[in-house]
Design an enzyme around this catalytic site. Structure first.
Site, PDB file in Angstrom:
ATOM      1  N   ASN A  58     -13.055  -3.364   2.690  1.00  0.00           N
ATOM      2  CA  ASN A  58     -13.843  -2.445   2.778  1.00  0.00           C
ATOM      3  C   ASN A  58     -14.754  -2.413   1.448  1.00  0.00           C
ATOM      4  O   ASN A  58     -14.321  -2.360   0.378  1.00  0.00           O
ATOM      5  CB  ASN A  58     -13.029  -1.162   2.629  1.00  0.00           C
ATOM      6  CG  ASN A  58     -12.163  -0.763   4.037  1.00  0.00           C
ATOM      7  OD1 ASN A  58     -12.351  -1.639   4.810  1.00  0.00           O
ATOM      8  ND2 ASN A  58     -10.917  -0.309   3.681  1.00  0.00           N
ATOM      9  N   ASP A  61       0.699  -1.063   0.217  1.00  0.00           N
ATOM     10  CA  ASP A  61      -0.061   0.036  -0.156  1.00  0.00           C
ATOM     11  C   ASP A  61       0.865   1.120  -0.038  1.00  0.00           C
ATOM     12  O   ASP A  61       1.996   1.290   0.654  1.00  0.00           O
ATOM     13  CB  ASP A  61      -0.917   0.081   1.179  1.00  0.00           C
ATOM     14  CG  ASP A  61      -2.164   0.876   1.072  1.00  0.00           C
ATOM     15  OD1 ASP A  61      -3.199   0.494   0.980  1.00  0.00           O
ATOM     16  OD2 ASP A  61      -1.809   2.263   1.052  1.00  0.00           O
ATOM     17  N   ILE A  62       0.457   2.367  -0.785  1.00  0.00           N
ATOM     18  CA  ILE A  62       1.268   3.573  -0.768  1.00  0.00           C
ATOM     19  C   ILE A  62       1.396   4.373   0.464  1.00  0.00           C
ATOM     20  O   ILE A  62       2.128   5.168   0.766  1.00  0.00           O
ATOM     21  CB  ILE A  62       0.755   4.277  -2.109  1.00  0.00           C
ATOM     22  CG1 ILE A  62       2.013   5.094  -2.620  1.00  0.00           C
ATOM     23  CG2 ILE A  62      -0.673   4.859  -1.724  1.00  0.00           C
ATOM     24  CD1 ILE A  62       1.557   5.754  -3.956  1.00  0.00           C
ATOM     25  N   GLY A  97     -15.541   2.441   3.723  1.00  0.00           N
ATOM     26  CA  GLY A  97     -14.339   3.041   3.657  1.00  0.00           C
ATOM     27  C   GLY A  97     -13.634   2.760   2.264  1.00  0.00           C
ATOM     28  O   GLY A  97     -12.606   3.018   2.229  1.00  0.00           O
ATOM     29  N   HIS A 129      -7.211  -5.951   2.180  1.00  0.00           N
ATOM     30  CA  HIS A 129      -5.887  -5.563   2.904  1.00  0.00           C
ATOM     31  C   HIS A 129      -5.306  -6.508   3.698  1.00  0.00           C
ATOM     32  O   HIS A 129      -6.042  -7.189   4.691  1.00  0.00           O
ATOM     33  CB  HIS A 129      -6.602  -4.145   3.622  1.00  0.00           C
ATOM     34  CG  HIS A 129      -7.022  -3.046   2.880  1.00  0.00           C
ATOM     35  ND1 HIS A 129      -6.145  -1.878   2.971  1.00  0.00           N
ATOM     36  CD2 HIS A 129      -8.119  -2.947   2.671  1.00  0.00           C
ATOM     37  CE1 HIS A 129      -6.937  -0.882   2.422  1.00  0.00           C
ATOM     38  NE2 HIS A 129      -8.147  -1.441   2.118  1.00  0.00           N
ATOM     39  N   HIS A 164     -10.115  -5.371  -3.324  1.00  0.00           N
ATOM     40  CA  HIS A 164      -8.848  -5.592  -2.634  1.00  0.00           C
ATOM     41  C   HIS A 164      -9.001  -6.035  -1.088  1.00  0.00           C
ATOM     42  O   HIS A 164     -10.204  -5.693  -0.400  1.00  0.00           O
ATOM     43  CB  HIS A 164      -7.864  -4.325  -2.726  1.00  0.00           C
ATOM     44  CG  HIS A 164      -8.390  -3.020  -2.397  1.00  0.00           C
ATOM     45  ND1 HIS A 164      -9.676  -2.437  -3.232  1.00  0.00           N
ATOM     46  CD2 HIS A 164      -8.484  -2.473  -1.059  1.00  0.00           C
ATOM     47  CE1 HIS A 164      -9.921  -1.506  -2.371  1.00  0.00           C
ATOM     48  NE2 HIS A 164      -9.441  -1.164  -1.166  1.00  0.00           N
TER      49      HIS A 164
HETATM   50  P1  5GP Z   1     -10.025   1.275   0.459  1.00  0.00           P
HETATM   51  O1  5GP Z   1      -9.784   2.442   1.055  1.00  0.00           O
HETATM   52  O2  5GP Z   1     -10.464   1.319  -1.004  1.00  0.00           O
HETATM   53  O3  5GP Z   1     -10.038   0.014   1.035  1.00  0.00           O
HETATM   54  O4  5GP Z   1      -8.256   1.027  -0.026  1.00  0.00           O
HETATM   55  C1  5GP Z   1      -7.638   1.638  -0.862  1.00  0.00           C
HETATM   56  C2  5GP Z   1      -5.988   1.375  -0.491  1.00  0.00           C
HETATM   57  O5  5GP Z   1      -5.306   1.743  -1.895  1.00  0.00           O
HETATM   58  C3  5GP Z   1      -5.722   2.740   0.559  1.00  0.00           C
HETATM   59  O6  5GP Z   1      -5.092   1.957   1.570  1.00  0.00           O
HETATM   60  C4  5GP Z   1      -4.636   3.573  -0.468  1.00  0.00           C
HETATM   61  O7  5GP Z   1      -3.737   3.921   0.525  1.00  0.00           O
HETATM   62  C5  5GP Z   1      -4.130   2.560  -1.376  1.00  0.00           C
HETATM   63  N1  5GP Z   1      -3.671   3.312  -2.638  1.00  0.00           N
HETATM   64  C6  5GP Z   1      -4.297   4.087  -3.281  1.00  0.00           C
HETATM   65  N2  5GP Z   1      -3.593   4.418  -4.401  1.00  0.00           N
HETATM   66  C7  5GP Z   1      -2.638   3.723  -4.563  1.00  0.00           C
HETATM   67  C8  5GP Z   1      -1.807   3.578  -5.283  1.00  0.00           C
HETATM   68  O8  5GP Z   1      -1.711   4.227  -6.468  1.00  0.00           O
HETATM   69  N3  5GP Z   1      -0.768   2.550  -5.210  1.00  0.00           N
HETATM   70  C9  5GP Z   1      -0.766   1.941  -4.126  1.00  0.00           C
HETATM   71  N4  5GP Z   1       0.309   0.978  -3.823  1.00  0.00           N
HETATM   72  N5  5GP Z   1      -1.651   1.949  -3.044  1.00  0.00           N
HETATM   73  C10 5GP Z   1      -2.784   2.773  -3.505  1.00  0.00           C
END
Ligand code: 5GP
Length: 115
Positions: free
Chosen positions: A88, A31-32, A94, A103, A101
């Site tokens: 999520n 995760d970034i 969230g 986590h 995906h």
């Molecule tokens: P969500 O909030 O949809 O469950 O999780 C999305 C996740 O994707 C977040 O934890 C966010 O930090 C990560 N994320 C968003 N954009 C990028 C990206 O361009 N590269 C990576 N490696 N992670 C990302």
């Protein structure tokens, strides 16, 4: 079928990411913006928008996703200390990226319930 997102571009190698696992159906990358010492996202290559959009025919793929997350957790050494898998779904869940995906979070003790 989900829309084209940053995650499908990562899966195709069009956008860089630190990939920790790849096979024919599943990709995992760091995760970034990590929320724990280990924070990895495990995604299907195929763009399913979210768990709510999964079909009965996706059962095998969903199993592959969870087993890949388990295997990555082991490789990161997290099976010894514990870890959390999170999906999520939708606004209250969230979800910010509409490509399914899981986590994988580990390397610290997690609180419960999540905030
Ligand atoms: P969500 O909030 O949809 O469950 O999780 C999305 C996740 O994707 C977040 O934890 C966010 O930090 C990560 N994320 C968003 N954009 C990028 C990206 O361009 N590269 C990576 N490696 N992670 C990302």
């Amino acid at each position: 079928m989900g829309e084209e997102t940053i995650f499908s571009k990562i899966a195709k190698g069009e956008i860089p990411a630190t990939i920790v696992h790849e096979d024919d159906e599943v990709v995992a990358f760091r995760d970034i913006s990590p929320k724990a010492p280990v924070h990895i996202l495990v995604i299907p290559r195929r763009a399913i928008a979210r768990i709510d959009a999964a079909a009965p025919g996706d059962a095998g793929l969903l199993g592959r996703l969870l087993l890949a997350a388990r295997d990555v957790a082991r490789r990161e050494g997290l099976d010894k200390t514990g870890y959390r898998l999170v999906i999520n779904n939708g606004a209250d869940g969230g979800e910010t990226v509409p490509h399914l995906h899981v986590h994988l979070l580990g390397g610290r003790a997690m609180g419960w319930p999540p905030g």
